[in-house]
Each structure stands twice: as C-alpha cells, then as structure tokens.
Design a protein around this motif. Structure first.
Motif, PDB file in Angstrom:
ATOM      1  N   UNK A 185       0.839  -1.190   0.000  1.00  0.00           N
ATOM      2  CA  UNK A 185       0.000   0.000   0.000  1.00  0.00           C
ATOM      3  C   UNK A 185       0.880   1.248   0.000  1.00  0.00           C
ATOM      4  N   UNK A 186       0.255   2.369  -0.307  1.00  0.00           N
ATOM      5  CA  UNK A 186       0.975   3.642  -0.387  1.00  0.00           C
ATOM      6  C   UNK A 186       0.135   4.717   0.276  1.00  0.00           C
ATOM      7  N   UNK A 187       0.791   5.640   0.965  1.00  0.00           N
ATOM      8  CA  UNK A 187       0.111   6.775   1.588  1.00  0.00           C
ATOM      9  C   UNK A 187       0.686   8.064   1.027  1.00  0.00           C
ATOM     10  N   UNK A 188      -0.198   8.982   0.653  1.00  0.00           N
ATOM     11  CA  UNK A 188       0.208  10.302   0.179  1.00  0.00           C
ATOM     12  C   UNK A 188      -0.500  11.355   1.016  1.00  0.00           C
ATOM     13  N   UNK A 189       0.261  12.343   1.456  1.00  0.00           N
ATOM     14  CA  UNK A 189      -0.291  13.463   2.222  1.00  0.00           C
ATOM     15  C   UNK A 189      -0.151  14.715   1.373  1.00  0.00           C
ATOM     16  N   UNK A 190      -1.276  15.350   1.100  1.00  0.00           N
ATOM     17  CA  UNK A 190      -1.330  16.540   0.263  1.00  0.00           C
ATOM     18  C   UNK A 190      -1.777  17.738   1.094  1.00  0.00           C
ATOM     19  N   UNK A 191      -1.233  18.912   0.743  1.00  0.00           N
ATOM     20  CA  UNK A 191      -1.599  20.137   1.441  1.00  0.00           C
ATOM     21  C   UNK A 191      -2.144  21.158   0.442  1.00  0.00           C
ATOM     22  N   UNK A 192      -3.226  21.818   0.828  1.00  0.00           N
ATOM     23  CA  UNK A 192      -3.762  22.923   0.023  1.00  0.00           C
ATOM     24  C   UNK A 192      -2.985  24.196   0.300  1.00  0.00           C
ATOM     25  N   UNK A 193      -2.942  25.081  -0.699  1.00  0.00           N
ATOM     26  CA  UNK A 193      -2.274  26.367  -0.509  1.00  0.00           C
ATOM     27  C   UNK A 193      -3.004  27.184   0.540  1.00  0.00           C
ATOM     28  N   UNK A 194      -2.242  27.998   1.302  1.00  0.00           N
ATOM     29  CA  UNK A 194      -2.836  28.869   2.307  1.00  0.00           C
ATOM     30  C   UNK A 194      -3.507  30.065   1.666  1.00  0.00           C
ATOM     31  N   UNK A 195      -4.062  30.924   2.508  1.00  0.00           N
ATOM     32  CA  UNK A 195      -4.844  32.060   2.015  1.00  0.00           C
ATOM     33  C   UNK A 195      -4.014  33.015   1.164  1.00  0.00           C
ATOM     34  N   UNK A 196      -2.718  33.122   1.425  1.00  0.00           N
ATOM     35  CA  UNK A 196      -1.881  34.001   0.626  1.00  0.00           C
ATOM     36  C   UNK A 196      -1.322  33.303  -0.602  1.00  0.00           C
ATOM     37  N   UNK A 197      -1.821  32.073  -0.841  1.00  0.00           N
ATOM     38  CA  UNK A 197      -1.410  31.363  -2.052  1.00  0.00           C
ATOM     39  C   UNK A 197      -0.122  30.594  -1.906  1.00  0.00           C
ATOM     40  N   UNK A 198       0.405  30.495  -0.671  1.00  0.00           N
ATOM     41  CA  UNK A 198       1.656  29.791  -0.462  1.00  0.00           C
ATOM     42  C   UNK A 198       1.410  28.528   0.353  1.00  0.00           C
ATOM     43  N   UNK A 199       1.875  27.374  -0.120  1.00  0.00           N
ATOM     44  CA  UNK A 199       1.709  26.145   0.647  1.00  0.00           C
ATOM     45  C   UNK A 199       2.293  26.303   2.040  1.00  0.00           C
ATOM     46  N   UNK A 200       1.534  25.824   3.024  1.00  0.00           N
ATOM     47  CA  UNK A 200       2.034  25.826   4.390  1.00  0.00           C
ATOM     48  C   UNK A 200       1.599  27.015   5.207  1.00  0.00           C
ATOM     49  N   UNK A 201       1.006  28.063   4.563  1.00  0.00           N
ATOM     50  CA  UNK A 201       0.520  29.180   5.346  1.00  0.00           C
ATOM     51  C   UNK A 201      -0.772  28.796   6.049  1.00  0.00           C
ATOM     52  N   UNK A 202      -0.964  29.290   7.210  1.00  0.00           N
ATOM     53  CA  UNK A 202      -2.134  28.908   7.988  1.00  0.00           C
ATOM     54  C   UNK A 202      -3.383  29.591   7.468  1.00  0.00           C
ATOM     55  N   UNK A 203      -4.457  28.798   7.314  1.00  0.00           N
ATOM     56  CA  UNK A 203      -5.759  29.348   6.962  1.00  0.00           C
ATOM     57  C   UNK A 203      -6.525  29.677   8.231  1.00  0.00           C
ATOM     58  N   UNK A 204      -7.811  29.961   8.101  1.00  0.00           N
ATOM     59  CA  UNK A 204      -8.584  30.406   9.244  1.00  0.00           C
ATOM     60  C   UNK A 204      -8.729  29.321  10.306  1.00  0.00           C
ATOM     61  N   UNK A 205      -8.574  28.062   9.908  1.00  0.00           N
ATOM     62  CA  UNK A 205      -8.748  26.984  10.870  1.00  0.00           C
ATOM     63  C   UNK A 205      -7.460  26.606  11.563  1.00  0.00           C
ATOM     64  N   UNK A 206      -6.327  27.235  11.185  1.00  0.00           N
ATOM     65  CA  UNK A 206      -5.054  26.884  11.787  1.00  0.00           C
ATOM     66  C   UNK A 206      -4.431  25.714  11.084  1.00  0.00           C
ATOM     67  N   UNK A 207      -3.142  25.460  11.303  1.00  0.00           N
ATOM     68  CA  UNK A 207      -2.443  24.378  10.608  1.00  0.00           C
ATOM     69  C   UNK A 207      -2.915  23.021  11.071  1.00  0.00           C
ATOM     70  N   UNK A 208      -2.834  22.042  10.171  1.00  0.00           N
ATOM     71  CA  UNK A 208      -3.132  20.661  10.517  1.00  0.00           C
ATOM     72  C   UNK A 208      -1.893  19.854  10.204  1.00  0.00           C
ATOM     73  N   UNK A 209      -0.770  20.249  10.790  1.00  0.00           N
ATOM     74  CA  UNK A 209       0.487  19.568  10.509  1.00  0.00           C
ATOM     75  C   UNK A 209       1.344  19.570  11.758  1.00  0.00           C
ATOM     76  N   UNK A 210       2.307  18.660  11.780  1.00  0.00           N
ATOM     77  CA  UNK A 210       3.180  18.564  12.924  1.00  0.00           C
ATOM     78  C   UNK A 210       4.147  19.749  12.937  1.00  0.00           C
ATOM     79  N   UNK A 211       4.695  20.126  14.118  1.00  0.00           N
ATOM     80  CA  UNK A 211       5.727  21.151  14.164  1.00  0.00           C
ATOM     81  C   UNK A 211       6.889  20.760  13.271  1.00  0.00           C
ATOM     82  N   UNK A 212       7.594  21.759  12.744  1.00  0.00           N
ATOM     83  CA  UNK A 212       8.654  21.486  11.773  1.00  0.00           C
ATOM     84  C   UNK A 212       9.681  20.510  12.320  1.00  0.00           C
ATOM     85  N   UNK A 213       9.976  20.594  13.610  1.00  0.00           N
ATOM     86  CA  UNK A 213      10.991  19.714  14.182  1.00  0.00           C
ATOM     87  C   UNK A 213      10.585  18.263  14.151  1.00  0.00           C
TER      88      UNK A 213
END
Length: 255
Positions: free
Chosen positions: A224-252
C-alpha cells in the motif's frame, strides 16, 4: 493508464462497488487487516491528527478509519460512502457526527468545511483519480490536508489480485478494480491544486507475514501507499495557515 485486465490472474466474476461491498459488509472487518492501511497512517509524520477540528472520511465503509481518527484526537468527523450496508455498520459504530450515502467524488457537502480529508482503500475502484482529488480540494479549507491510502500499483500488477471477497456461498467475487500508477496520483493532485507533503510505501515484511503467512512470495514488495497533500494557504503559499489553523506537525517533528 494500464487496465487491470492486463494483470488479472484470478479471473473472478466481477461486481460493481455498491453490490460488492453490500455483500462483503458482514465479513469485511474480519478480512481487512489493520496493517494494510491503519498501520501506514500511524507512520505518517506530517498530519497532526488532534489539530483537525473537523475531518471528512471519504469512502468511510464500516468506520474503521473513523475510529482510528477519533482515537487520535480528531474533534469532529463526517463520513461518506456509496454502500448503505456499510453505512449501517458505521452508524452502529457511532464515531461519525454525520453519515451520508453519496459518491466520494461528488459528496454534496459544503465547500471549505474541513481541515482534513481522508480516503483509505477505495481509489482503486475509481476509473479516474482527478474527481476524487478535486472533491477533496473543494471540501478542505486553505492549508488543509488530504491523506490518501491506496493499494500500490506494483502489488496489483505483480499479484494480479483485484479487491475481492467471498460471497455467502463461498464463491470469490471481484469488485471493479483499476490500476493507478504513482505518477497518476501525483498528476491528479497537482492538477487540482495540491502540494505533496509526504509519501510513504508499505513494504511487506515479517510483520505482514505474521498476518498473511501465505504471502511469503511477496516479501519485500510494496503493498500500500500513503500520500499526504496540502492545500495552498490564504496568501497562495503552501504551508501558510488558513482560518482553521495548521493541521500539521511542528517542523521539528517532520522528516
């Protein structure tokens, strides 16, 4: 896109998704092993499950994935499935806030209502991937995640094995199966505005063989294979927080 018929070694009579999962529903939980999908979800580093305020479970089936998500702190969860009998089992399980009988590629749910969309072991039934990715993009908020776990095309092509079950007479039945290359997944994700954040492959090892000892000939093959995809944030840059806040682990914590 290669056709499954090129690789089919079983020749089982084939049924459509609703028929197949309706007949399989009574024994599904006893034949699908957690190591196939839930074990792979547990290996992912990017999703911080407990930061998802609301998630949607696309192809929720009996609620196995939903139970796993709830146990990891997902606050609210809706489920969508095409098969009434699978939904009845999910309803009995009681982990979803809302269950809807609908196609996972056209749910009818409100747009931008979720921090997280998840799909496990269902994309092989779709002739095309783009509609699933497009619907997941429509449903998620900016900076939301889409996590897909599917059968690895290598395994389907090597084993010639479709998704299958035994009906009430004990006769094997295949459920319509399609082969999607990893490049098909990437193309569909990029075409619908997603950015790939993580990918993991589940290789058959000794842990697998303890569950499926007859699969020794597949030792070392990806299953099996797992893929994790992220939508662009409100400013159009991947990883920027939207109104609901990030759904990702801390960078570390990321690989």
């Amino acid at each position: 896109m290669p056709a499954f018929s090129q690789y089919d070694r079983r020749g089982y009579p084939s049924v459509d998704v609703r028929t197949g999962y309706g007949e399989w529903s009574d024994t599904y939980e006893q034949t699908v092993e957690d190591v196939m999908d839930l074990g792979l979800l547990a290996q992912l580093a990017v999703p911080a499950w407990d930061q998802a305020r609301r998630a949607v479970d696309l192809g929720c089936g009996t609620g196995r994935t939903g139970s796993w998500l709830r146990a990891r702190g997902v606050a609210a969860l809706d489920g969508v499935d095409l098969t009434p009998r699978m939904l009845a089992l999910a309803r009995r399980r009681g982990v979803h806030d809302q269950l809807l009988e609908a196609d996972a590629t056209a749910t009818g749910l409100p747009a931008a209502g979720y921090d997280l969309a998840v799909s496990c072991l269902m994309d092989e039934h779709l002739p095309e991937l783009t509609p699933l990715y497009a619907e997941a993009a429509r449903l998620t908020r900016p900076d939301g995640l889409f996590v897909l776990v599917g059968f690895h095309p290598h395994f389907i092509m090597t084993s010639g094995m479709p998704t299958h079950y035994d009906d009430r007479t004990g006769a094997p039945r295949a459920i319509t199966t399609h082969v999607h290359l990893v490049s098909d997944q990437v193309a569909a994700g990029l075409a619908t505005g997603w950015s790939l954040a993580e990918m993991r492959e589940n290789v058959i090892d000794d842990t697998w063989l303890a569950v499926k000892p007859s699969w020794g000939r597949y030792l070392g093959h990806p299953f099996t294979i797992a893929l994790v995809w992220r939508r662009a944030g409100r400013q159009g840059q991947p990883g920027e927080s939207g109104e609901s806040g990030p759904v990702s682990a801390p960078a570390a914590a990321r690989p």
